[in-house]
Design a protein around this motif. Structure first.
Motif, PDB file in Angstrom:
ATOM      1  N   GLU A  54      17.502  61.389  70.971  1.00  0.00           N
ATOM      2  CA  GLU A  54      17.259  59.976  71.009  1.00  0.00           C
ATOM      3  C   GLU A  54      16.201  59.535  70.070  1.00  0.00           C
ATOM      4  O   GLU A  54      16.170  58.413  69.483  1.00  0.00           O
ATOM      5  CB  GLU A  54      16.943  59.359  72.359  1.00  0.00           C
ATOM      6  CG  GLU A  54      18.289  59.327  73.252  1.00  0.00           C
ATOM      7  CD  GLU A  54      19.249  58.220  72.710  1.00  0.00           C
ATOM      8  OE1 GLU A  54      18.789  57.254  72.150  1.00  0.00           O
ATOM      9  OE2 GLU A  54      20.541  58.888  72.496  1.00  0.00           O
ATOM     10  N   ASP A  55      15.343  60.688  69.850  1.00  0.00           N
ATOM     11  CA  ASP A  55      13.941  60.076  69.242  1.00  0.00           C
ATOM     12  C   ASP A  55      13.684  60.965  68.081  1.00  0.00           C
ATOM     13  O   ASP A  55      12.537  60.733  67.416  1.00  0.00           O
ATOM     14  CB  ASP A  55      12.871  59.953  70.009  1.00  0.00           C
ATOM     15  CG  ASP A  55      12.496  61.268  70.595  1.00  0.00           C
ATOM     16  OD1 ASP A  55      13.235  62.229  70.519  1.00  0.00           O
ATOM     17  OD2 ASP A  55      11.444  61.400  71.239  1.00  0.00           O
ATOM     18  N   ARG A  56      14.550  61.644  67.718  1.00  0.00           N
ATOM     19  CA  ARG A  56      14.444  62.580  66.486  1.00  0.00           C
ATOM     20  C   ARG A  56      15.776  62.931  65.609  1.00  0.00           C
ATOM     21  O   ARG A  56      16.969  62.928  66.228  1.00  0.00           O
ATOM     22  CB  ARG A  56      13.966  64.046  66.916  1.00  0.00           C
ATOM     23  CG  ARG A  56      13.435  64.785  65.979  1.00  0.00           C
ATOM     24  CD  ARG A  56      12.515  65.947  66.495  1.00  0.00           C
ATOM     25  NE  ARG A  56      11.565  66.549  65.413  1.00  0.00           N
ATOM     26  CZ  ARG A  56      10.715  66.064  64.853  1.00  0.00           C
ATOM     27  NH1 ARG A  56      10.231  65.022  65.339  1.00  0.00           N
ATOM     28  NH2 ARG A  56       9.952  66.686  64.094  1.00  0.00           N
ATOM     29  N   ALA A  57      15.331  62.822  64.432  1.00  0.00           N
ATOM     30  CA  ALA A  57      16.538  63.039  63.337  1.00  0.00           C
ATOM     31  C   ALA A  57      16.151  63.956  62.249  1.00  0.00           C
ATOM     32  O   ALA A  57      14.931  64.254  61.966  1.00  0.00           O
ATOM     33  CB  ALA A  57      17.157  61.780  62.856  1.00  0.00           C
ATOM     34  N   VAL A  58      17.097  64.611  61.605  1.00  0.00           N
ATOM     35  CA  VAL A  58      16.733  65.382  60.303  1.00  0.00           C
ATOM     36  C   VAL A  58      17.856  64.840  59.160  1.00  0.00           C
ATOM     37  O   VAL A  58      18.900  64.643  59.410  1.00  0.00           O
ATOM     38  CB  VAL A  58      17.106  66.741  60.549  1.00  0.00           C
ATOM     39  CG1 VAL A  58      18.266  67.322  61.087  1.00  0.00           C
ATOM     40  CG2 VAL A  58      16.657  67.699  59.327  1.00  0.00           C
ATOM     41  N   LEU A  59      17.099  64.657  57.732  1.00  0.00           N
ATOM     42  CA  LEU A  59      17.921  64.541  56.722  1.00  0.00           C
ATOM     43  C   LEU A  59      17.974  65.779  55.786  1.00  0.00           C
ATOM     44  O   LEU A  59      17.115  66.398  55.694  1.00  0.00           O
ATOM     45  CB  LEU A  59      17.192  63.477  55.918  1.00  0.00           C
ATOM     46  CG  LEU A  59      17.334  63.269  54.588  1.00  0.00           C
ATOM     47  CD1 LEU A  59      18.728  62.610  54.421  1.00  0.00           C
ATOM     48  CD2 LEU A  59      16.578  62.431  53.685  1.00  0.00           C
ATOM     49  N   GLU A  92      10.398  50.820  67.103  1.00  0.00           N
ATOM     50  CA  GLU A  92      11.758  50.130  66.300  1.00  0.00           C
ATOM     51  C   GLU A  92      11.628  50.776  65.039  1.00  0.00           C
ATOM     52  O   GLU A  92      12.728  50.358  64.425  1.00  0.00           O
ATOM     53  CB  GLU A  92      11.643  48.602  66.389  1.00  0.00           C
ATOM     54  CG  GLU A  92      11.838  47.819  67.585  1.00  0.00           C
ATOM     55  CD  GLU A  92      12.930  48.166  68.295  1.00  0.00           C
ATOM     56  OE1 GLU A  92      13.794  48.181  67.936  1.00  0.00           O
ATOM     57  OE2 GLU A  92      12.641  48.469  69.846  1.00  0.00           O
ATOM     58  N   ARG A  93      10.856  51.577  64.641  1.00  0.00           N
ATOM     59  CA  ARG A  93      11.121  52.214  62.987  1.00  0.00           C
ATOM     60  C   ARG A  93      11.016  53.740  63.173  1.00  0.00           C
ATOM     61  O   ARG A  93      10.625  54.277  64.283  1.00  0.00           O
ATOM     62  CB  ARG A  93       9.801  51.730  62.371  1.00  0.00           C
ATOM     63  CG  ARG A  93       8.485  52.033  62.727  1.00  0.00           C
ATOM     64  CD  ARG A  93       7.576  51.598  61.803  1.00  0.00           C
ATOM     65  NE  ARG A  93       6.220  51.928  62.246  1.00  0.00           N
ATOM     66  CZ  ARG A  93       5.321  52.677  61.578  1.00  0.00           C
ATOM     67  NH1 ARG A  93       5.533  52.622  60.311  1.00  0.00           N
ATOM     68  NH2 ARG A  93       4.106  53.117  61.827  1.00  0.00           N
ATOM     69  N   TRP A  94      11.480  54.303  62.251  1.00  0.00           N
ATOM     70  CA  TRP A  94      11.593  55.730  61.977  1.00  0.00           C
ATOM     71  C   TRP A  94      10.555  56.099  61.118  1.00  0.00           C
ATOM     72  O   TRP A  94      10.518  55.546  59.866  1.00  0.00           O
ATOM     73  CB  TRP A  94      12.874  56.308  61.483  1.00  0.00           C
ATOM     74  CG  TRP A  94      14.001  56.148  62.588  1.00  0.00           C
ATOM     75  CD1 TRP A  94      14.579  55.090  63.101  1.00  0.00           C
ATOM     76  CD2 TRP A  94      14.460  57.321  63.736  1.00  0.00           C
ATOM     77  NE1 TRP A  94      15.665  55.228  64.165  1.00  0.00           N
ATOM     78  CE2 TRP A  94      15.410  56.516  64.354  1.00  0.00           C
ATOM     79  CE3 TRP A  94      14.196  58.617  63.929  1.00  0.00           C
ATOM     80  CZ2 TRP A  94      15.928  57.370  65.482  1.00  0.00           C
ATOM     81  CZ3 TRP A  94      14.548  59.227  64.941  1.00  0.00           C
ATOM     82  CH2 TRP A  94      15.502  58.670  65.647  1.00  0.00           C
ATOM     83  N   ILE A  95       9.583  57.373  61.566  1.00  0.00           N
ATOM     84  CA  ILE A  95       8.622  57.525  60.536  1.00  0.00           C
ATOM     85  C   ILE A  95       8.788  59.085  60.344  1.00  0.00           C
ATOM     86  O   ILE A  95       9.472  59.848  61.118  1.00  0.00           O
ATOM     87  CB  ILE A  95       7.279  57.398  61.175  1.00  0.00           C
ATOM     88  CG1 ILE A  95       7.054  58.185  62.302  1.00  0.00           C
ATOM     89  CG2 ILE A  95       6.862  55.881  61.167  1.00  0.00           C
ATOM     90  CD1 ILE A  95       5.673  58.154  62.824  1.00  0.00           C
ATOM     91  N   ALA A  96       8.449  59.568  59.057  1.00  0.00           N
ATOM     92  CA  ALA A  96       8.472  61.088  58.476  1.00  0.00           C
ATOM     93  C   ALA A  96       7.608  61.844  59.549  1.00  0.00           C
ATOM     94  O   ALA A  96       6.685  61.517  59.893  1.00  0.00           O
ATOM     95  CB  ALA A  96       8.116  61.105  57.097  1.00  0.00           C
TER      96      ALA A  96
END
Length: 283
Positions: A54-59, A92-96
């Motif tokens: 929910e709180d983590r993603a990978v590019l 509300e935002r995603w940070i590196a």
């Protein structure tokens, strides 16, 4: 992409990355010790985005090396670069939140080939890469698999052969030969009865569902279909006393189809073959 590389945009995709020197490139992704690094330029493209939680993603990005002016440095044997960049949710935002510039160098002509994201289990993901290339009419496809972790991408299977053929390498047109039904025999005259036989081997892979209630990766299955020509000389070519061919050889061309399955099991952090064989010819 701009979160990680603020200057990146369509039409201006060249990025400087700290990666291994050329001399250390092949060993850099899996080396136990850290190789020497240098700033090198790449044309970088977004390839896959995976929501790991929910709180983590990978590019996942792919890169082809260029010079500082943007001119490609990739030749036929040049691999493409796979990189990974993580993000965490902050309100509300995603940070590196972390990067791995060198997941792997793989492929040809500056590209890792076709990629896709698959599920290893209910909560674990993997990236696959299928680089392909041809040399003098011989063509092949390979297959690699990487687990997409919360902070690191790790190799699960390194460049297993997935397909191979010699359709465009022979003195005869192999495509119609290999389209004949299994077991068919064609007797005909042929100028070169010692030529190599036509073949085509293709593999299809999938991850089986893991055991219910466990987050262990499921088995990796590769199903291979082989189409092979077998040549038998029935009558040798004849020549006159000056070495001129007076009659061509009579050959029988028989087509064989076969299916094989190779099973790979997740053991100690990687996939290992536990049954079956890989029938893909090398070249």
């Amino acid at each position: 992409m701009q979160v990680v590389f603020p200057a990146w945009q369509d039409g201006k995709r060249n990025v400087a990355l700290a990666v291994a020197d050329d001399s250390d490139q092949k060993a850099s992704a899996t080396a136990a010790s850290q190789p020497a690094t240098a700033q090198r330029w790449f044309t970088l493209d977004p390839d896959q985005v995976v929501r790991l939680a929910e709180d983590r993603a990978v590019l996942i990005t792919t890169g082809s090396e260029v010079d500082e002016h943007g001119a490609s440095l990739a030749g036929h044997p040049s691999p493409g670069l796979i990189s990974a960049y993580w993000f965490k949710r902050d309100g509300e935002r995603w940070i590196a939140d972390g990067s791995q510039n060198e997941v792997d160098w793989i492929g040809f002509s500056g590209t890792p080939g076709k990629t896709q994201v698959v599920k290893l289990s209910a909560n674990r993901f993997a990236l696959s890469a299928e680089p392909s290339s041809c040399w003098q009419g011989y063509c092949g496809t390979w297959f690699a698999l990487y687990e997409l972790g919360a902070h690191k991408v790790t190799p699960l299977l390194k460049e297993e052969a997935l397909a191979s053929d010699n359709i465009n390498a022979m003195s005869v047109d192999c495509e119609p030969v290999l389209k004949r039904p299994a077991g068919s025999v064609d007797q005909h005259e042929e100028e070169d009865a010692t030529r190599h036989e036509c073949y085509s081997v293709t593999g299809q892979w999938h991850i089986q569902a893991g055991k219910s209630g466990k987050d262990q990766p499921g088995d990796l299955v590769i199903d291979f279909l082989s189409r092979t020509e077998h040549l038998k000389t029935l009558k040798a070519a004849e020549e006159d006393e000056d070495g001129n061919v007076t009659s061509q050889a009579l050959v029988a061309s028989t087509i064989e189809h076969s299916k094989q399955r190779a099973l790979y099991r997740y053991q100690n952090g990687s996939y290992k073959r536990v049954s079956g064989t890989n029938p893909v010819p090398s070249f």
